[in-house]
Design an enzyme around this catalytic site. Structure first.
Site, mmCIF file in Angstrom:
data_model
loop_
_atom_site.group_PDB
_atom_site.id
_atom_site.type_symbol
_atom_site.label_atom_id
_atom_site.label_comp_id
_atom_site.label_asym_id
_atom_site.label_seq_id
_atom_site.Cartn_x
_atom_site.Cartn_y
_atom_site.Cartn_z
ATOM 1 N N CYS A 16 -2.478 -11.513 -0.688
ATOM 2 C CA CYS A 16 -2.167 -12.082 -2.055
ATOM 3 C C CYS A 16 -3.249 -13.104 -2.879
ATOM 4 C CB CYS A 16 -0.657 -11.613 -2.663
ATOM 5 S SG CYS A 16 -0.371 -10.220 -1.720
ATOM 6 N N ARG A 26 -8.974 -11.699 -2.908
ATOM 7 C CA ARG A 26 -7.622 -12.029 -1.778
ATOM 8 C C ARG A 26 -7.041 -10.779 -2.771
ATOM 9 N NH1 ARG A 26 -6.450 -16.667 0.641
ATOM 10 N NH2 ARG A 26 -4.433 -15.596 0.867
ATOM 11 N N TRP A 80 -1.971 -7.874 -3.689
ATOM 12 C CA TRP A 80 -2.515 -6.946 -2.099
ATOM 13 C C TRP A 80 -1.464 -6.083 -2.089
ATOM 14 C CZ3 TRP A 80 -2.279 -5.672 2.736
ATOM 15 C CH2 TRP A 80 -3.008 -4.987 3.478
ATOM 16 N N ASN A 94 3.005 -15.273 -1.210
ATOM 17 C CA ASN A 94 1.882 -14.202 -0.420
ATOM 18 C C ASN A 94 1.937 -14.363 1.015
ATOM 19 O OD1 ASN A 94 -1.130 -13.293 0.838
ATOM 20 N ND2 ASN A 94 -1.086 -16.434 0.914
ATOM 21 N N GLY A 95 2.402 -13.247 1.526
ATOM 22 C CA GLY A 95 3.033 -13.160 2.874
ATOM 23 C C GLY A 95 3.525 -11.537 3.103
ATOM 24 N N GLU A 119 -21.753 -3.994 12.785
ATOM 25 C CA GLU A 119 -21.685 -5.074 10.788
ATOM 26 C C GLU A 119 -22.586 -3.997 10.026
ATOM 27 O OE1 GLU A 119 -21.073 -7.739 8.339
ATOM 28 O OE2 GLU A 119 -19.993 -6.910 9.821
ATOM 29 N N LYS A 128 -20.049 -2.309 7.007
ATOM 30 C CA LYS A 128 -20.626 -2.715 5.385
ATOM 31 C C LYS A 128 -20.674 -1.556 4.775
ATOM 32 C CE LYS A 128 -20.484 -7.530 5.383
ATOM 33 N NZ LYS A 128 -19.670 -6.948 6.501
ATOM 34 N N GLU A 135 -17.103 -0.589 4.189
ATOM 35 C CA GLU A 135 -16.365 -1.204 3.085
ATOM 36 C C GLU A 135 -16.964 -0.476 1.568
ATOM 37 O OE1 GLU A 135 -15.570 -5.512 5.313
ATOM 38 O OE2 GLU A 135 -17.379 -5.096 5.119
ATOM 39 N N HIS A 177 -23.137 10.395 25.489
ATOM 40 C CA HIS A 177 -21.915 10.276 25.806
ATOM 41 C C HIS A 177 -21.067 10.920 24.745
ATOM 42 C CE1 HIS A 177 -23.261 9.000 30.013
ATOM 43 N NE2 HIS A 177 -24.580 7.982 29.213
ATOM 44 N N LYS A 194 -10.013 -10.665 0.707
ATOM 45 C CA LYS A 194 -10.758 -11.576 1.392
ATOM 46 C C LYS A 194 -10.168 -12.384 2.787
ATOM 47 C CE LYS A 194 -14.508 -13.736 1.585
ATOM 48 N NZ LYS A 194 -15.515 -12.807 2.345
#
Length: 608
Positions: free
Chosen positions: A2, A27, A74, A98-99, A482, A486, A489, A505, A603
């Site tokens: 947050c 955030r 968040w 935040n936490g 990566e 992306k 996300e 495989h 983030k």
């Protein structure tokens, strides 16, 4: 996760808090709220939704305030709703947090038995109730906060207002980041530096177990256990980021701007050390250990983990010592072995990633020398590590990391080359050759950005895809990971990255008619193997999209070509990752997704 903001000082518009929250929206963005003193008491406004939704319910015109706090959320406990949005209030105490409070269920039961009434499902609401309980016992506000936080288990950054002390903000940190800003008109708090840039570049990173009391004339710093005053001198850091770096500057999205800032971020990171790699090794404090350095261990999360995988390839190639790379969230739970002669590296854009910090602390406790590759001067990781190798990417606002990744690759390239020279594994001619290639990277990346129109055309064909596979060999395998990350996300399309040689495989079972497969197909000694993998995909009806620096070799085999410039085989990720970033960006835009604030993401992951 947050975002917290706060201000106390000379009269300012309430818009100051709203703008600060907007700069921290990466955030968390499922609800938002503010609390401020209006001269007659405390006013609280909060709502589910984004900052724009909060703006709609605030008084217009924006009132003048001398003190206030704000929050963008968040969600961890309780769905996004008005009652679950912050700030939370009990009696004369209002809190943003935040936490995660891990023991909130037990605290809630005890407080309820003693008459407390709860309106939300959040873990945060126990905090103002705890402080209020101690205030009612006659304790002054600072001691009430001290007693209350002593009962909390978990991580928290708190900003607290008390109606009985209407000219003070109280800020507490344990495990979640909180930054204090020292300004000319007043003083500020924020979860992250970008919120402070329009007002000041003089900041103090609050340490765990510390409480700050902010008022118009200054900041008082205290240790909570025991309760004691601490000096502020020596803690002030000057941040060299320009406020404009946290603005879109004409781009449609922060992410697109940050993709285009990568050549400069890499150039800035390289510039600091490229002409004096001996000084890099000295400043990292490992010069004396080089002879005995037998192993490197890297831990990171998400995109930074992929940078670590590239770093492993570079360091093992240049230094000829083994490198282990672990996902930081798993590291401390796996009985890690860190033998004598091991240096431990964490990679973190923010320097506040909870899992990465925990891994760094675990390694330090086991006796390893620790250093961090980090983008934020003064962050927790940089303060706690034995030494720091800073990336110079500037603030990254888009939730999906781009420029931090390539700046991390630049830092790891420098580290690998410096250690290779120091250990005698790279000759003078090899070093000078690599240096020339490094100096060319910004130009190479600018050329890679010119693939945008070709990438956009490919993106238009992927909007309705259900799954996309990304394949690469050698140093391109982490780039495949990566690229897939992306795409997941940003566009919410299922995507997976694999080593191309692993197709037979298992993953080849996913190939059917029309399934898009993105190949990282640079000429690096393994391209003939990649050609065989392409044939296997084509034989099963898959659609091949090749990112290559050798179009002639792949033109007859690929359905689509994205041509990137050539560079040193060890540096190809700097070129190949850019079209993958652009591909995910354009697909997401075409699908109408929120590029800068993807659903369910934040983030800086500051809770475990």
């Amino acid at each position: 996760m947050c975002g917290i903001v706060g201000y106390v000082g000379r009269p300012e518009s309430l818009q100051l808090l709203v703008d600060g929250l907007a700069r921290l929206a990466y955030r968390g963005y499922d609800s938002a709220g503010v609390a401020f003193q209006n001269g007659h008491g405390l006013e609280v406004y909060k709502t589910p939704g984004k900052i724009n939704d909060l703006q709609k319910i605030l008084p217009a015109p924006a009132p003048s305030i001398t003190i206030g706090i704000g929050h963008t959320r968040w969600a961890t406990h309780g769905a996004p709703s008005t009652v679950n949005a912050h700030p939370h209030r009990a009696g004369a105490v209002t809190v943003v947090h935040n936490g995660i409070i891990e023991n909130h269920h037990a605290l809630r039961e005890t407080l309820a038995e003693n008459g407390a009434s709860f309106s939300s499902q959040t873990d945060t609401e126990v905090i103002p109730h705890l402080i209020t309980r101690y205030l009612r016992q006659g304790l002054p506000i600072v001691e009430a906060i001290q007693r209350a936080v002593a009962e909390l288990r978990g991580s928290y950054a708190l900003a607290i207002l008390h109606e009985g002390t209407p000219d003070r903000i109280f800020a507490v940190r344990n495990g979640s980041p909180l930054v204090l800003g020292i300004g000319d008109r007043g003083h500020y708090i924020a979860s992250d530096v970008p919120a402070l840039l329009p007002h000041t570049r003089k900041v103090v990173f609050l340490d765990d177990g510390h409480l700050a009391v902010l008022h118009g004339d200054g900041i008082e710093l205290k240790s909570l256990e025991p309760l004691a005053d601490l000096p502020l001198s020596g803690r002030v850091v000057s941040v060299d980021w320009s406020p404009s770096l946290a603005e879109k500057q004409g781009y449609d999205h922060f992410m697109l701007k940050e993709i285009h800032e990568q050549p400069q971020g890499v150039a800035n990171t390289l510039r600091e050390w490229i002409d004096d790699t001996d000084r890099l090794v000295e400043d990292l404090g490992i010069a004396a250990r080089v002879r005995d350095l037998r192993r490197l261990h890297i831990a990171a999360c998400g995109t930074s983990y992929h940078a670590g995988l590239v770093g492993r390839y570079l360091i093992e190639k240049f230094v000829r010592i083994p490198v282990a790379v672990d996902i930081a969230s798993e590291f401390r739970y796996m009985s890690p072995v860190l033998p004598k002669g091991t240096a431990f590296i964490t990679i973190t854009q923010s320097g506040e990633t909870a899992d990465t910090l925990a891994a760094q602390r675990e390694a330090k406790a086991r006796g390893a020398a620790t250093f961090t590759v980090c983008n934020v001067v003064g962050s927790t990781s940089s303060r706690e590590a034995d030494s720091v190798l800073y990336t110079r990417a500037g603030p990254e606002i888009g939730v999906a990391s781009t420029k931090a990744f390539t700046a991390q690759l630049a830092a790891l390239s420098l580290l690998g080359i410096a250690l290779g020279v120091k250990k005698g594994k790279l000759s003078e001619i090899e070093f000078l050759t690599l240096k020339l290639f490094l100096l060319e990277l910004p130009r190479i990346m600018e050329q890679a950005l010119q693939t945008d129109s070709a990438v956009r055309a490919v993106a238009a064909t992927l909007v309705d895809a259900k799954t996309i596979l990304y394949l690469g060999r050698g140093i391109n395998y982490p780039v495949a990971l990566e690229g897939a990350l992306k795409m997941k996300e940003l566009s919410y399309i299922h995507a997976e990255g694999y080593p191309a040689g692993e197709m037979k495989h298992g993953p080849i079972a996913l190939i059917e008619e029309g399934v898009p497969v993105v190949f990282l197909a640079t000429v690096d000694g393994l391209h003939t193997k990649v050609l065989s993998n392409i044939e296997e995909v084509k034989a099963r009806g898959g659609r091949v999209i090749a990112v290559t620096d050798a179009p002639a070799a792949f033109r007859d085999r690929a359905d689509e070509l994205i041509v990137v410039p050539s560079t040193h085989p060890a540096l190809v990720p700097f070129a190949t990752v850019i079209p993958l970033q652009l591909l995910a960006y354009h697909v997401a835009v075409m699908k109408g997704c929120d590029v800068d604030q993807p659903r369910n993401l934040a983030k800086s992951v500051t809770v475990e």
